[in-house]
Design a protein around this motif. Structure first.
Motif, mmCIF file in Angstrom:
data_model
loop_
_atom_site.group_PDB
_atom_site.id
_atom_site.type_symbol
_atom_site.label_atom_id
_atom_site.label_comp_id
_atom_site.label_asym_id
_atom_site.label_seq_id
_atom_site.Cartn_x
_atom_site.Cartn_y
_atom_site.Cartn_z
ATOM 1 N N ASP A 28 -55.256 4.833 -30.098
ATOM 2 C CA ASP A 28 -55.414 3.751 -29.129
ATOM 3 C C ASP A 28 -56.810 3.784 -28.535
ATOM 4 O O ASP A 28 -57.432 4.842 -28.438
ATOM 5 C CB ASP A 28 -54.395 3.884 -27.990
ATOM 6 N N TRP A 59 -56.331 -1.494 -21.552
ATOM 7 C CA TRP A 59 -55.779 -1.095 -22.845
ATOM 8 C C TRP A 59 -55.819 -2.222 -23.875
ATOM 9 O O TRP A 59 -56.046 -1.981 -25.054
ATOM 10 C CB TRP A 59 -54.333 -0.623 -22.684
ATOM 11 N N SER A 60 -55.578 -3.446 -23.451
ATOM 12 C CA SER A 60 -55.514 -4.553 -24.420
ATOM 13 C C SER A 60 -56.919 -4.938 -24.873
ATOM 14 O O SER A 60 -57.912 -4.713 -24.154
ATOM 15 C CB SER A 60 -54.825 -5.775 -23.808
ATOM 16 N N ARG A 102 -53.768 -6.017 -16.433
ATOM 17 C CA ARG A 102 -53.198 -7.105 -17.227
ATOM 18 C C ARG A 102 -54.164 -8.280 -17.286
ATOM 19 O O ARG A 102 -54.257 -8.973 -18.287
ATOM 20 C CB ARG A 102 -51.869 -7.573 -16.638
#
Length: 113
Positions: A28, A59-60, A102
């Motif tokens: 990741d 993370w995305s 997010r």
């Protein structure tokens, strides 16, 4: 009852460290950085406002790209969730809290609430 639990964070502050994206042993990729949010309700004895320095992670792919364009001193709004991460150190197991992003929005100074 479980459906009523909420882990939601909204922060508006200034970027203090942009960090660098890095690949973890799992494969990741994560982009950590830091956000400073001044405390409105508490000053030190000298009268200076005490800030909160908050570790933030993206993370995305979308949020990592946005984090890669950040500049120190830039005002941003972050929405995400508070996470506790555990890791191994030479002294044993450590942990830290961080905000998992997010959405990330760069702000102009006049758009601050």
């Amino acid at each position: 009852m479980a459906g009523s639990y909420v882990n939601q964070v909204r922060l508006v502050g200034r970027v203090s460290d942009v960090g660098e994206a890095r690949q973890l042993p799992s494969g990741d990729t994560v982009h950590p950085w830091r956000l400073v949010v001044p405390r409105e309700d508490k000053s030190t004895r000298s009268g200076r406002k005490q800030p909160d320095v908050i570790d933030v992670v993206c993370w995305s792919a979308v949020t990592r790209r946005a984090a890669g364009r950040l500049q120190i001193g830039q005002d941003v709004e972050v929405e995400g969730a508070l996470r506790r991460r555990f890791f191994r150190t030479a002294a044993g197991v450590g942990s830290r809290y961080e905000v998992e992003v997010r959405s990330l929005t760069r702000l102009r100074i006049e758009s601050l609430p």
